[in-house]
Design a protein around this motif. Structure first.
Motif, PDB file in Angstrom:
ATOM      1  N   MET A   3       0.935  -1.113   0.057  1.00  0.00           N
ATOM      2  CA  MET A   3       0.074   0.040   0.067  1.00  0.00           C
ATOM      3  C   MET A   3       0.957   1.299  -0.043  1.00  0.00           C
ATOM      4  SD  MET A   3      -3.199  -0.693  -0.268  1.00  0.00           S
ATOM      5  CE  MET A   3      -2.890  -2.074  -1.466  1.00  0.00           C
ATOM      6  N   ASN A   4       1.992   1.106   0.458  1.00  0.00           N
ATOM      7  CA  ASN A   4       3.013   2.042   0.197  1.00  0.00           C
ATOM      8  C   ASN A   4       4.523   1.603  -0.137  1.00  0.00           C
ATOM      9  OD1 ASN A   4       3.960   0.392   2.444  1.00  0.00           O
ATOM     10  ND2 ASN A   4       4.420   2.089   3.867  1.00  0.00           N
ATOM     11  N   THR A   5       5.572   2.137  -0.227  1.00  0.00           N
ATOM     12  CA  THR A   5       6.902   1.558  -0.732  1.00  0.00           C
ATOM     13  C   THR A   5       7.691   1.797   0.457  1.00  0.00           C
ATOM     14  OG1 THR A   5       6.431   2.538  -2.861  1.00  0.00           O
ATOM     15  CG2 THR A   5       8.563   1.583  -2.225  1.00  0.00           C
ATOM     16  N   PRO A   6       7.817   0.554   1.235  1.00  0.00           N
ATOM     17  CA  PRO A   6       8.796   0.873   2.507  1.00  0.00           C
ATOM     18  C   PRO A   6      10.293   1.122   2.073  1.00  0.00           C
ATOM     19  CG  PRO A   6       7.583  -1.490   2.402  1.00  0.00           C
ATOM     20  CD  PRO A   6       7.304  -0.716   1.259  1.00  0.00           C
ATOM     21  N   LYS A   7      10.833   2.096   2.701  1.00  0.00           N
ATOM     22  CA  LYS A   7      12.279   2.400   2.416  1.00  0.00           C
ATOM     23  C   LYS A   7      13.153   1.405   2.222  1.00  0.00           C
ATOM     24  CE  LYS A   7      12.077   7.101   4.360  1.00  0.00           C
ATOM     25  NZ  LYS A   7      12.861   8.026   5.325  1.00  0.00           N
ATOM     26  N   ASN A  68      10.330  10.445  -4.364  1.00  0.00           N
ATOM     27  CA  ASN A  68      10.801  10.687  -3.004  1.00  0.00           C
ATOM     28  C   ASN A  68      10.329   9.774  -2.036  1.00  0.00           C
ATOM     29  OD1 ASN A  68      11.199  11.720  -0.617  1.00  0.00           O
ATOM     30  ND2 ASN A  68      10.440  13.878  -1.164  1.00  0.00           N
ATOM     31  N   PRO A  69      11.512   8.785  -1.721  1.00  0.00           N
ATOM     32  CA  PRO A  69      11.258   7.748  -0.826  1.00  0.00           C
ATOM     33  C   PRO A  69      10.318   8.223   0.534  1.00  0.00           C
ATOM     34  CG  PRO A  69      13.416   8.434  -0.522  1.00  0.00           C
ATOM     35  CD  PRO A  69      12.685   9.114  -1.710  1.00  0.00           C
ATOM     36  N   ASP A  70      10.511   9.326   1.121  1.00  0.00           N
ATOM     37  CA  ASP A  70       9.610   9.703   2.030  1.00  0.00           C
ATOM     38  C   ASP A  70       8.163   9.787   1.843  1.00  0.00           C
ATOM     39  OD1 ASP A  70      11.759  10.043   3.659  1.00  0.00           O
ATOM     40  OD2 ASP A  70      12.309  11.915   3.052  1.00  0.00           O
ATOM     41  N   VAL A  71       7.786  10.221   0.364  1.00  0.00           N
ATOM     42  CA  VAL A  71       6.402  10.426  -0.052  1.00  0.00           C
ATOM     43  C   VAL A  71       5.739   8.857  -0.364  1.00  0.00           C
ATOM     44  CG1 VAL A  71       4.996  10.840  -2.000  1.00  0.00           C
ATOM     45  CG2 VAL A  71       6.594  12.676  -0.900  1.00  0.00           C
ATOM     46  N   ARG A  72       6.644   8.004  -1.014  1.00  0.00           N
ATOM     47  CA  ARG A  72       6.275   7.020  -1.264  1.00  0.00           C
ATOM     48  C   ARG A  72       6.028   5.855  -0.231  1.00  0.00           C
ATOM     49  NH1 ARG A  72       7.576   5.346  -6.762  1.00  0.00           N
ATOM     50  NH2 ARG A  72       7.189   3.198  -6.351  1.00  0.00           N
ATOM     51  N   GLU A  73       6.535   6.111   1.005  1.00  0.00           N
ATOM     52  CA  GLU A  73       6.423   5.506   2.277  1.00  0.00           C
ATOM     53  C   GLU A  73       5.227   5.854   2.751  1.00  0.00           C
ATOM     54  OE1 GLU A  73       9.533   3.918   5.869  1.00  0.00           O
ATOM     55  OE2 GLU A  73       9.368   6.226   5.498  1.00  0.00           O
ATOM     56  N   VAL A  74       4.593   6.803   2.609  1.00  0.00           N
ATOM     57  CA  VAL A  74       3.075   6.988   3.082  1.00  0.00           C
ATOM     58  C   VAL A  74       2.090   6.229   2.441  1.00  0.00           C
ATOM     59  CG1 VAL A  74       1.313   8.848   3.799  1.00  0.00           C
ATOM     60  CG2 VAL A  74       3.885   9.375   3.771  1.00  0.00           C
ATOM     61  N   SER A  82       2.271   0.342  -4.614  1.00  0.00           N
ATOM     62  CA  SER A  82       3.631  -0.107  -5.279  1.00  0.00           C
ATOM     63  C   SER A  82       3.388  -1.501  -5.600  1.00  0.00           C
ATOM     64  CB  SER A  82       4.601   0.235  -4.316  1.00  0.00           C
ATOM     65  OG  SER A  82       4.619   1.805  -4.319  1.00  0.00           O
ATOM     66  N   GLY A  83       3.973  -1.985  -6.748  1.00  0.00           N
ATOM     67  CA  GLY A  83       3.835  -3.564  -6.850  1.00  0.00           C
ATOM     68  C   GLY A  83       4.640  -3.681  -8.335  1.00  0.00           C
ATOM     69  N   THR A  84       4.706  -4.954  -8.605  1.00  0.00           N
ATOM     70  CA  THR A  84       5.134  -5.365 -10.016  1.00  0.00           C
ATOM     71  C   THR A  84       3.937  -5.709 -10.900  1.00  0.00           C
ATOM     72  OG1 THR A  84       5.560  -7.808  -9.232  1.00  0.00           O
ATOM     73  CG2 THR A  84       7.239  -6.069  -8.789  1.00  0.00           C
ATOM     74  N   ALA A  85       4.203  -5.773 -12.115  1.00  0.00           N
ATOM     75  CA  ALA A  85       3.262  -6.298 -13.056  1.00  0.00           C
ATOM     76  C   ALA A  85       2.801  -7.688 -12.599  1.00  0.00           C
ATOM     77  CB  ALA A  85       3.518  -6.122 -14.382  1.00  0.00           C
ATOM     78  N   ARG A  86       3.819  -8.634 -12.358  1.00  0.00           N
ATOM     79  CA  ARG A  86       3.820  -9.926 -12.147  1.00  0.00           C
ATOM     80  C   ARG A  86       2.790  -9.904 -10.662  1.00  0.00           C
ATOM     81  NH1 ARG A  86       6.584 -14.429 -13.666  1.00  0.00           N
ATOM     82  NH2 ARG A  86       8.142 -13.111 -14.370  1.00  0.00           N
TER      83      ARG A  86
END
Length: 206
Positions: A3-7, A68-74, A82-86
């Motif tokens: 649901m986010n992108t952990p750092k 920005n990793p800080d934004v993606r972490e929220v 965030s994820g892969t097509a697979r």
């Protein structure tokens, strides 16, 4: 999928790219149905589509904000994941085949039926485009003109479940384009080949 992108996973994330706004707008004019949308969004901040996006602070900002990793972490699951097509194809593939993966059930068959059943169709007041929605999903068609459900995304992304053929399909791109309804030319070419291969496979089984 997140649901986010952990750092500690950010290094795996593709960086987002997009043309400057002036060039992006020029490209929108090559696809008539998107020309008005992006003209209003970029040039007319008082338009309905521009105002509707302000509810999510990151949306009106440059797409490069999401590098920005800080934004993606929220976590902001109403707008971004965030994820892969697979990974997305596997998720929708599970839904397309009854909702269970081994001993684990993601959704009941009744819930999946509701996801694939349109409850409202017509011209969207915000986008001005024709849309068909179920309870939380877009209803679209595969190249066989059969209904599928899923969600197209900004820039050309799409993930969907095809209940008729038991398929989960996902197309992701980190190069943001004007397409937003599962109509990215690269996606259309690839998905057509998927169904061509499916037809050849089914014929070989006869």
């Amino acid at each position: 999928m997140f649901m986010n992108t952990p750092k500690d996973q950010f290094y795996r994330a593709a960086r987002i790219h997009q043309d400057p706004q002036w060039k992006f707008l020029l490209k929108a004019y090559t696809v008539p149905k998107y020309a008005k949308i992006f003209t209003n969004f970029i040039l007319f901040p008082g338009s309905l589509i521009a105002r509707s996006t302000k509810a999510v602070a990151e949306v009106p900002q440059s797409v490069f904000t999401h590098n920005n990793p800080d934004v993606r972490e929220v976590p902001l699951s109403s707008a971004f994941t965030s994820g892969t097509a697979r990974g997305y194809a596997k998720l929708y593939g599970i839904l397309a085949n009854g909702g269970a993966d081994g001993k684990y059930r993601l959704l009941s068959e009744n819930a999946i039926y509701k996801l694939g059943t349109s409850v409202v169709s017509g011209v969207d007041a915000v986008s001005g485009l024709y849309e068909s929605y179920s309870t939380g999903m877009h209803i679209m068609e595969n190249p066989k003109r059969q209904p599928v459900f899923g969600h197209p995304g900004h820039g050309g992304q799409i993930a969907l479940a095809d209940l008729n053929n038991g398929l989960g399909i996902a197309f992701l791109t980190n190069y943001i384009t004007v397409y937003a309804q599962g109509d990215h030319p690269r996606y259309l070419a690839l998905v057509q080949e998927i169904y061509n291969c499916l037809d050849d496979y089914l014929k070989s089984k006869q």
